[in-house]
Design a protein around this motif. Structure first.
Motif, PDB file in Angstrom:
ATOM      1  N   TYR A 102      -0.234  -7.779   3.676  1.00  0.00           N
ATOM      2  CA  TYR A 102       0.633  -7.482   2.540  1.00  0.00           C
ATOM      3  C   TYR A 102       0.338  -6.113   1.920  1.00  0.00           C
ATOM      4  O   TYR A 102       1.240  -5.371   1.582  1.00  0.00           O
ATOM      5  N   CYS A 103      -0.926  -5.752   1.804  1.00  0.00           N
ATOM      6  CA  CYS A 103      -1.295  -4.472   1.201  1.00  0.00           C
ATOM      7  C   CYS A 103      -1.215  -3.323   2.197  1.00  0.00           C
ATOM      8  O   CYS A 103      -1.234  -2.157   1.803  1.00  0.00           O
ATOM      9  N   THR A 104      -1.141  -3.632   3.476  1.00  0.00           N
ATOM     10  CA  THR A 104      -1.309  -2.628   4.522  1.00  0.00           C
ATOM     11  C   THR A 104      -0.345  -1.450   4.426  1.00  0.00           C
ATOM     12  O   THR A 104      -0.794  -0.302   4.522  1.00  0.00           O
ATOM     13  N   PRO A 105       0.956  -1.631   4.239  1.00  0.00           N
ATOM     14  CA  PRO A 105       1.829  -0.457   4.170  1.00  0.00           C
ATOM     15  C   PRO A 105       1.420   0.527   3.066  1.00  0.00           C
ATOM     16  O   PRO A 105       1.319   1.738   3.311  1.00  0.00           O
ATOM     17  N   GLY A 106       1.156   0.017   1.876  1.00  0.00           N
ATOM     18  CA  GLY A 106       0.746   0.892   0.781  1.00  0.00           C
ATOM     19  C   GLY A 106      -0.608   1.523   1.025  1.00  0.00           C
ATOM     20  O   GLY A 106      -0.835   2.694   0.715  1.00  0.00           O
ATOM     21  N   MET A 107      -1.519   0.754   1.602  1.00  0.00           N
ATOM     22  CA  MET A 107      -2.854   1.256   1.914  1.00  0.00           C
ATOM     23  C   MET A 107      -2.762   2.378   2.945  1.00  0.00           C
ATOM     24  O   MET A 107      -3.414   3.420   2.811  1.00  0.00           O
ATOM     25  N   VAL A 108      -1.960   2.198   3.974  1.00  0.00           N
ATOM     26  CA  VAL A 108      -1.785   3.212   5.015  1.00  0.00           C
ATOM     27  C   VAL A 108      -1.171   4.485   4.426  1.00  0.00           C
ATOM     28  O   VAL A 108      -1.641   5.594   4.692  1.00  0.00           O
ATOM     29  N   MET A 109      -0.132   4.330   3.618  1.00  0.00           N
ATOM     30  CA  MET A 109       0.523   5.501   3.021  1.00  0.00           C
ATOM     31  C   MET A 109      -0.455   6.284   2.141  1.00  0.00           C
ATOM     32  O   MET A 109      -0.496   7.514   2.180  1.00  0.00           O
ATOM     33  N   SER A 110      -1.264   5.585   1.365  1.00  0.00           N
ATOM     34  CA  SER A 110      -2.252   6.243   0.505  1.00  0.00           C
ATOM     35  C   SER A 110      -3.364   6.883   1.328  1.00  0.00           C
ATOM     36  O   SER A 110      -3.811   7.989   1.022  1.00  0.00           O
ATOM     37  N   ALA A 111      -3.813   6.203   2.382  1.00  0.00           N
ATOM     38  CA  ALA A 111      -4.905   6.713   3.207  1.00  0.00           C
ATOM     39  C   ALA A 111      -4.512   8.001   3.928  1.00  0.00           C
ATOM     40  O   ALA A 111      -5.327   8.929   4.044  1.00  0.00           O
ATOM     41  N   ILE A 112      -3.287   8.084   4.380  1.00  0.00           N
ATOM     42  CA  ILE A 112      -2.835   9.308   5.054  1.00  0.00           C
ATOM     43  C   ILE A 112      -2.886  10.481   4.081  1.00  0.00           C
ATOM     44  O   ILE A 112      -3.387  11.567   4.411  1.00  0.00           O
ATOM     45  N   LYS A 113      -2.392  10.279   2.879  1.00  0.00           N
ATOM     46  CA  LYS A 113      -2.411  11.355   1.874  1.00  0.00           C
ATOM     47  C   LYS A 113      -3.841  11.701   1.470  1.00  0.00           C
ATOM     48  O   LYS A 113      -4.160  12.864   1.230  1.00  0.00           O
ATOM     49  N   LEU A 114      -4.710  10.705   1.411  1.00  0.00           N
ATOM     50  CA  LEU A 114      -6.111  10.950   1.106  1.00  0.00           C
ATOM     51  C   LEU A 114      -6.714  11.916   2.124  1.00  0.00           C
ATOM     52  O   LEU A 114      -7.373  12.892   1.760  1.00  0.00           O
ATOM     53  N   LEU A 115      -6.470  11.655   3.405  1.00  0.00           N
ATOM     54  CA  LEU A 115      -7.038  12.522   4.437  1.00  0.00           C
ATOM     55  C   LEU A 115      -6.368  13.891   4.493  1.00  0.00           C
ATOM     56  O   LEU A 115      -6.997  14.860   4.905  1.00  0.00           O
TER      57      LEU A 115
END
Length: 156
Positions: A102-115
């Motif tokens: 459930y959290c994965t799409p938002g987590m992935v989108m945030s993680a890409i921007k983090l990197l």
């Protein structure tokens, strides 16, 4: 009374009418059928609704669709590369960084921007950078592992 908006979503300009009170997350899910962006809390605490607005990660449950008029939005459906998963998505799968998903799409989108901001992030920087995204299943260890593993694919 609906208001006409033009929002470029995943590279495609979309012109449609929206109620002025419609949240961006509901516009994406209900009017465009892009259901990868999730509604988790409606209070901006969980990050499940994270999308990119003009290249920045934002929580779409705290933004009205009319505020995105004339802007670019990217959702989890729009990050695929060459017809396959984005390296961050692949890393999440390879490192078991999701359970219920459930959290994965938002987590992935945030993680890409983090990197993108910090391509050599330490474990502590990754944890701090993802503080606005909650996962109730994994305990975060595998999420941090996945983000570290994706660094080369995201920054290449």
């Amino acid at each position: 009374m609906k208001r006409a908006v033009t929002i470029t979503v995943n590279g495609v300009p979309r012109t449609t009418g929206v109620e002025p009170r419609t949240l961006l997350v509901h516009f994406l899910r209900e009017q465009l059928s892009l259901t990868g962006t999730h509604v988790g809390c409606d209070t901006s605490n969980c990050g499940a609704c994270t999308v990119w607005l003009d290249g920045d990660a934002v929580k779409s449950c705290t933004m009205l669709a009319v505020q995105a008029d004339g802007r670019e939005v990217a959702t989890i459906e729009g990050i695929a590369e060459d017809g396959g998963m984005h390296p961050m998505q692949k890393a999440f799968a390879d490192h078991h960084a999701l359970q219920c998903g459930y959290c994965t799409p938002g987590m992935v989108m945030s993680a890409i921007k983090l990197l993108e901001r910090n391509p050599s992030a330490t474990d502590d920087e990754i944890r701090h950078g993802l503080e606005g995204n909650l996962c109730r299943c994994t305990g975060y260890h595998n999420i941090v592992e996945a983000v570290r593993a994706a660094e080369q694919g995201v920054t290449a």
